[in-house]
Design an enzyme around this catalytic site. Structure first.
Site, mmCIF file in Angstrom:
data_model
loop_
_atom_site.group_PDB
_atom_site.id
_atom_site.type_symbol
_atom_site.label_atom_id
_atom_site.label_comp_id
_atom_site.label_asym_id
_atom_site.label_seq_id
_atom_site.Cartn_x
_atom_site.Cartn_y
_atom_site.Cartn_z
ATOM 1 C CG ASP A 1 30.208 6.144 49.288
ATOM 2 O OD1 ASP A 1 30.503 6.265 50.491
ATOM 3 O OD2 ASP A 1 30.284 5.059 48.675
ATOM 4 C CG HIS B 1 33.029 3.893 51.926
ATOM 5 N ND1 HIS B 1 31.945 4.012 51.084
ATOM 6 C CD2 HIS B 1 32.989 2.623 52.405
ATOM 7 C CE1 HIS B 1 31.275 2.872 51.059
ATOM 8 N NE2 HIS B 1 31.879 2.013 51.858
ATOM 9 C CB SER C 1 31.226 -0.923 50.718
ATOM 10 O OG SER C 1 30.281 -0.225 51.472
#
Length: 736
Positions: free
Chosen positions: A137, A164, A352
């Site tokens: 990521d 994230h 995502s």
């Protein structure tokens, strides 16, 4: 045409089923020994040498990228207004800067993997415990978050904590300190990495046995020229090489969130605002799984009530008409761990969030398959099972918005459960010019579905600047057909030239997954797999998956007619009624002991050995129709072992079993069928025993309720004895 059934496919031979059964009781999980087993298969493969190539490439391209960034004033990284993190990662062959971007948006639900949990509808007790997954990521996850226990590790030099990455990791493996933040594989281990050396690190991890990795990011779509969209480019080729050289490894990536951005002004189909032709980079690789996000509504029984593609999720097609994305998962309003602190959470949406739901579900399927078969699936098999069992959406067949449909983890697990009983899952090899062929019998109740899935060699050709280049990326073009009475049934296919049209059936020459299905199938069908042209390296491994069939006539019924007879000095025989194509498991133990003695038998009798006179035992049976499909156990049948009887005549045995007068025990009905009732007063302390004509005590218990279940007793004559405060009372009864 070769009409022989390959020896590796399930047959009704007893030895095959027995060996598979024994394997199914081995331990499971992804430990070091299992990783070594995968590595041993890679010895002599090209994965290590390709990793060395990637390292050289990285050094050269990184130097070139930094130099061009400085000369052109490109930003190396930035955080956008919507919270997405963007970082320069490469330079394309035309000099375009390639930025990676995370894919989150503001806009609910994850995969139906909960059906596989201990309290789920399938009661499989799967959690991901002991399994390993990789996460790459735009930064690393907060490994110290309370949801990860000690199961999250940082795998590289990355030191930038990413919100994230933490949410992605949480969707995968969070333990459920906060229940609604619980991850799909909530006891699995995960290693978090930043994306700067993703190909190199993944290749090394795959060579060491990694099965799955999650990539909830991709190339930022407003910073590349139009010819990139839908193209098979070098980064697509590199990832295909990794997966081909490490055939147990599967990459799972997000489709992206640019559906309404208008970033591709010259799509291969429709207008820019339609959202088609947005696949980029590794999301365009042949062998990986690319995940779309869906708005879904699930019925209480776990079936799909409705699904529409999320209004941000990127559409395909690939320019060569390949089906991308491959599968869809829930990606809206996902509540997950956040990196603000070790106890913080947030809600996010996007492909995502859909992607780790799919990755975690696949990890559970690998865990389940290994539990039953003592080996993991190859990536092509796992991918094939997911696409074979997906819930269709709208028109039959795949589309360019959600691929083969919404992932149904429960159906995928059931396909694995039914292996060799009502489904086929087999890893095969097709040699150049040969024909693979099997004959199956439709079950008459479900559609007959047959799929092939293979990890294709990386294409030699990569696009270097041609807009909407339709050159197929497929190297080894396998074909599946189903034949019956001169009729040929063909697989699904799509066309990039008419991306909104429903799927048709015909010759598919672009996809490394093909599925044929026949509604209302009945009788025997022949499934064949062939190839066009010449196969690279003269052969191609592939996986074949078939459902809607019956492989034998076994019924999943609890054994009936269980009885005990023919005692010897150290054993007694248990007998039961026959059943076609069934294997029986017999378990017995001394009362009070923890462990069962286990035997397997195709016949209808089995000797219970090693018994000790005067000890009380219990025995139970169940039916196996395949290694994974079995009935419930019979009720435990209790008996006290007294060794061989020397006086077998019924009258003499009855005389020996008779207790002193008076015999004033009244029961009804007699003959009995399901139960007998005691029509006499008994105290709360009364105990009963039932003895057969061999002198074996076949059932004991409390008599205070005055009702005794005799449904599991074999037909015949018995003595019922009740021990109470007044003494012992006995009577005869017949079980019909």
């Amino acid at each position: 045409m070769d009409t022989n059934i390959p020896t590796s496919l399930p047959t009704c031979k007893r030895i095959v089923l027995t060996l598979t059964l024994l394997a199914s009781f081995l331990t499971f999980g992804q430990n070091r020994q299992q990783a070594l087993q995968i590595q041993e298969e890679y010895i002599g493969s090209k994965i290590q040498s390709f990793t060395s190539e990637l390292k050289k490439d990285f050094t050269t391209s990184r130097s070139k990228m930094l130099s061009m960034a400085k000369a052109n004033g490109w930003k190396l990284s930035e955080t956008l207004e919507n919270g997405n993190f963007v970082e320069l990662q490469d330079v394309g062959p035309d000099g375009s800067p390639i930025y990676y971007s995370t894919f989150s948006d503001n806009v609910s639900q994850v995969s139906r993997a909960s059906a596989l949990y201990s309290n789920g509808s399938l009661h499989l007790d799967l959690s991901g415990e002991g399994m390993q997954v990789g996460v790459w990521d735009g930064g690393v996850a907060l490994a110290s978050h309370q949801e990860f226990d000690t199961r999250a590790n940082i795998g590289d030099a990355g030191n930038t904590i990413s919100a994230h990455a933490t949410m992605v990791m949480g969707t995968l493996i969070a333990s459920g300190v906060k229940e609604k933040a619980k991850g799909v594989a909530y006891k699995a281990n995960a290693t978090t990495h930043d994306w700067s050396r993703d190909k190199i690190e993944v290749a090394e991890a795959a060579a060491n046995g990694l099965l799955l990795s999650n990539h909830s990011y991709g190339i930022k779509s407003d910073r590349v020229p139009e010819w990139y969209f839908g193209s098979y480019i070098k980064v697509s080729q590199d990832w295909d090489k990794i997966m081909f050289n490490a055939p147990y490894y599967l990459m799972v990536s997000a489709a992206g969130n640019a559906q309404r951005m208008g970033d591709n002004s010259q799509p291969i189909y429709g207008k820019s605002s339609d959202g088609f032709d947005l696949m980029l980079g590794f999301a365009a690789s042949k062998n990986g799984v690319t995940v779309a996000a869906a708005d879904t509504r699930i019925n209480t029984d776990g079936s799909l009530a409705s699904a529409t593609v999320a209004n941000y999720s990127n559409f395909g097609p690939m320019d060569d008409s390949r089906i991308k994305p491959d599968i869809a998962g829930g990606g809206n309003n996902i509540y997950a761990a956040n990196s603000s602190s070790a106890s913080s959470y947030d809600t996010s949406s996007g492909t995502s969030m859909a992607t780790p739901g799919i990755t975690g579900s696949m990890l559970l399927l690998q865990e389940y398959y290994e539990r039953l078969n003592a080996t993991f699936m190859k990536a092509a098999t796992l991918k094939g099972i997911v696409l074979h069992t997906a819930d269709d959406v709208d028109a039959p067949g795949p589309d360019f918005k959600m691929g083969w449909g919404v992932m149904n983890t429960a159906k995928a697990a059931e396909l694995i459960t039914n292996k060799d009983y009502a489904s086929i899952i087999s890893e095969e090899t097709l040699n150049d010019g040969e024909t693979f062929s099997i004959t199956v019998t439709a079950d008459g109740n479900n559609p007959l579905k047959a799929s092939i899935s293979w990890t294709d060699p990386a294409a030699e050709y990569v696009n270097r600047g041609i807009l909407n280049d339709v050159t197929p990326a497929l190297v080894n073009d396998l074909d599946i057909r189903i034949l019956k009475d001169g009729k040929e049934f063909l697989p699904w296919k799509l066309s990039a030239a008419n991306a909104t049209a429903a799927a048709t059936k015909g010759d598919n020459y672009v996809d490394p997954f093909e599925r044929v299905e026949i509604d209302n199938a009945s009788g025997e069908y022949t499934i064949i797999v062939t190839n066009k042209g010449s196969l690279k390296d003269q052969s191609q491994n592939f996986s074949i998956l078939v459902s809607g069939i019956k492989t034998n006539d076994c019924k999943i019924n609890v054994p009936t007619g269980v009885s005990l007879d023919e005692a010897t000095e150290e054993a007694v025989n248990v007998t039961w009624n026959a059943q076609v194509d069934a294997l029986f498991e017999i378990q017995y133990r001394e009362i009070g002991k923890a462990d069962w003695n286990v035997d397997y038998q195709y016949e209808t009798t089995n000797a219970l050995k090693g018994l000790v006179k005067g000890k009380t035992y219990e025995v139970r049976l169940r039916t196996f129709c395949s290694a994974n499909v079995m009935s419930e156990f019979t009720s435990e049948l209790e008996f006290t072992f007294d060794g061989a009887s020397t006086q077998m005549e019924e009258e003499i045995v009855m005389e020996e079993l008779s207790i002193s007068e008076p015999l004033k025990l009244a029961i009804y009905p007699n003959p009995a069928v399901e139960q007998i009732s005691i029509d006499s007063a008994v105290s709360q302390n009364a105990r009963f025993s039932i003895v057969n004509t061999m002198g074996l005590t076949v059932k004991t218990g409390e008599a205070s309720q005055r009702k005794i279940d005799v449904a599991n007793l074999a037909a015949g004559l018995y003595i019922l004895t009740v021990q109470d405060l007044e003494g012992v009372k006995s009577t005869k009864f017949y079980k019909s």
